[in-house]
Scaffold this active site. Structure first.
Site, short mmCIF file in Angstrom:
data_model
loop_
_atom_site.label_atom_id
_atom_site.label_comp_id
_atom_site.label_asym_id
_atom_site.label_seq_id
_atom_site.Cartn_x
_atom_site.Cartn_y
_atom_site.Cartn_z
N HIS A 109 40.58 89.35 55.54
CA HIS A 109 40.91 90.43 54.60
C HIS A 109 39.83 90.66 53.54
CE1 HIS A 109 45.56 90.21 55.47
NE2 HIS A 109 44.87 90.79 56.44
N CYS A 117 29.36 98.60 50.50
CA CYS A 117 29.03 100.01 50.30
C CYS A 117 29.90 100.84 51.24
CB CYS A 117 27.56 100.28 50.57
SG CYS A 117 27.19 102.05 50.42
N GLU A 203 58.97 78.18 52.45
CA GLU A 203 60.26 78.64 52.99
C GLU A 203 59.98 79.27 54.35
OE1 GLU A 203 61.18 81.44 49.93
OE2 GLU A 203 59.53 82.74 50.52
P1 OAD Z 1 52.67 86.47 50.50
O1 OAD Z 1 52.74 86.53 49.02
O2 OAD Z 1 53.28 87.58 51.28
O3 OAD Z 1 53.38 85.13 51.01
C1 OAD Z 1 53.09 83.88 50.47
C2 OAD Z 1 53.89 82.82 51.22
O4 OAD Z 1 53.53 81.56 50.70
C3 OAD Z 1 55.41 82.96 51.07
O5 OAD Z 1 56.03 82.79 52.34
C4 OAD Z 1 55.78 81.78 50.14
O6 OAD Z 1 57.03 81.22 50.44
C5 OAD Z 1 54.67 80.79 50.47
N1 OAD Z 1 54.37 79.87 49.36
C6 OAD Z 1 54.41 80.09 48.03
N2 OAD Z 1 54.03 79.01 47.35
C7 OAD Z 1 53.74 78.06 48.27
C8 OAD Z 1 53.29 76.71 48.21
N3 OAD Z 1 53.06 76.11 47.05
N4 OAD Z 1 53.08 76.05 49.37
C9 OAD Z 1 53.31 76.65 50.57
N5 OAD Z 1 53.74 77.91 50.70
C10 OAD Z 1 53.95 78.61 49.57
O7 OAD Z 1 51.14 86.25 50.89
P2 OAD Z 1 50.41 86.46 52.30
O8 OAD Z 1 51.32 86.13 53.43
O9 OAD Z 1 49.12 85.77 52.22
O10 OAD Z 1 46.55 91.51 52.05
O11 OAD Z 1 50.17 88.02 52.27
C11 OAD Z 1 49.48 88.60 53.33
C12 OAD Z 1 48.64 89.74 52.85
O12 OAD Z 1 49.44 90.66 52.13
C13 OAD Z 1 47.56 89.36 51.86
O13 OAD Z 1 46.39 88.88 52.48
C14 OAD Z 1 47.29 90.64 51.17
C15 OAD Z 1 48.69 91.10 50.96
O14 OAD Z 1 48.86 92.41 50.82
C16 OAD Z 1 45.58 92.28 51.56
O15 OAD Z 1 45.28 92.30 50.38
C17 OAD Z 1 44.90 93.09 52.59
#
Ligand code: OAD
Length: 233
Positions: A109, A117, A203
């Site tokens: 990402h 650019c 979770e």
């Molecule tokens: P999310 O915020 O959607 O999900 C984070 C996950 O991490 C959730 O399932 C939480 O339960 C888990 N979590 C939180 N704290 C934790 C901990 N201490 N240990 C283990 N797990 C934990 O984030 P992503 O799945 O990364 O894209 O989101 C995917 C994409 O959506 C991102 O890369 C971003 C966003 O829009 C772009 O910016 C293109």
């Protein structure tokens, strides 16, 4: 474990949560009332470049205040010691895997510390705030933007990721909600190609049922324990 040689790891915002980096879909997932899906789009940057740049400036500045946590360090140890193939595909745009010492990383990402650019596609390292209209050093156009894959754009290096998934014996997903494709579909691809699949998350993710095994808890605890297991064979 003895039959495992090729490992693909997918990380998401949850692996950086214990470092103090906000996740996207948690209680702190809104930014000044905006959903990330509303800020991180090509339409949003065309409509209100100041807002989009401000969002990424804030997140880039935050990098200076955070450090890798035990989960990043454990993956860096795995990277250093694992003799088989390893690819750490991260959805995160922070640099915490690299600061912990991991080398076999792929930022699907994009990266906060890089500028792209929009005209010629040239990239350059970028550490400061990025006001809209910065000139590209390669083509001279005032078209630099954060080197981030926005919603609606194709993630980086998908061919490489698919090859790695096809060859993987083990696919591990860490700290991701499974809400955003194509990353959310990697577990199905890995299954299709015959890999074992493991989820480490606070979770159950949206695709939790696709995994052979799910372990729930904080990444800072689960990941070091799992890495020790893998390295012990
Ligand atoms: P999310 O915020 O959607 O999900 C984070 C996950 O991490 C959730 O399932 C939480 O339960 C888990 N979590 C939180 N704290 C934790 C901990 N201490 N240990 C283990 N797990 C934990 O984030 P992503 O799945 O990364 O894209 O989101 C995917 C994409 O959506 C991102 O890369 C971003 C966003 O829009 C772009 O910016 C293109």
């Amino acid at each position: 474990m003895a039959s495992i040689r090729n490992i693909v790891i997918l990380t998401g915002a949850g692996i950086s949560a214990e470092s103090g980096v906000a996740t996207f879909r948690g209680p702190d997932g809104l930014w000044e009332g905006h959903r990330v899906e509303d800020v991180c789009t090509p339409e949003a940057i065309a409509r209100d470049p100041g807002l989009v740049h401000q969002f990424y400036d804030m997140r880039r500045a935050k990098l200076g205040e955070v450090q890798p946590n035990p989960a990043h360090h454990a993956l860096a140890k795995l990277d250093a010691e694992w003799r088989g193939e390893l690819l750490i595909v991260t959805q995160n745009v922070d640099d915490l895997h690299e600061r912990a010492g991991a080398r076999r990383t792929l930022h699907m990402h994009g990266e906060l510390l890089s500028a792209l650019c929009a005209r010629c596609g040239a990239r350059r390292p970028w550490r400061e705030a990025m006001p809209p209209g910065q000139a590209c050093g390669a083509c001279g156009m005032e078209a630099l933007r954060p080197d981030i894959v926005f919603f609606g754009e194709v993630p980086y290096r998908m061919d490489e990721i698919e090859v790695a998934l096809a060859q993987a014996d083990l696919f591990v997903s860490i700290g991701t909600s499974g809400a955003v494709y194509p990353a959310a579909g990697f577990v199905q691809l890995a299954n299709h190609y015959g890999a074992q699949t493991l989820e480490l998350n606070l979770e159950p993710s949206e695709g939790s049922h696709w995994f052979d095994e799910s372990r729930m808890g904080p990444a800072g605890v689960l990941v070091p324990a799992w890495v020790d297991e893998v390295l012990a064979g």
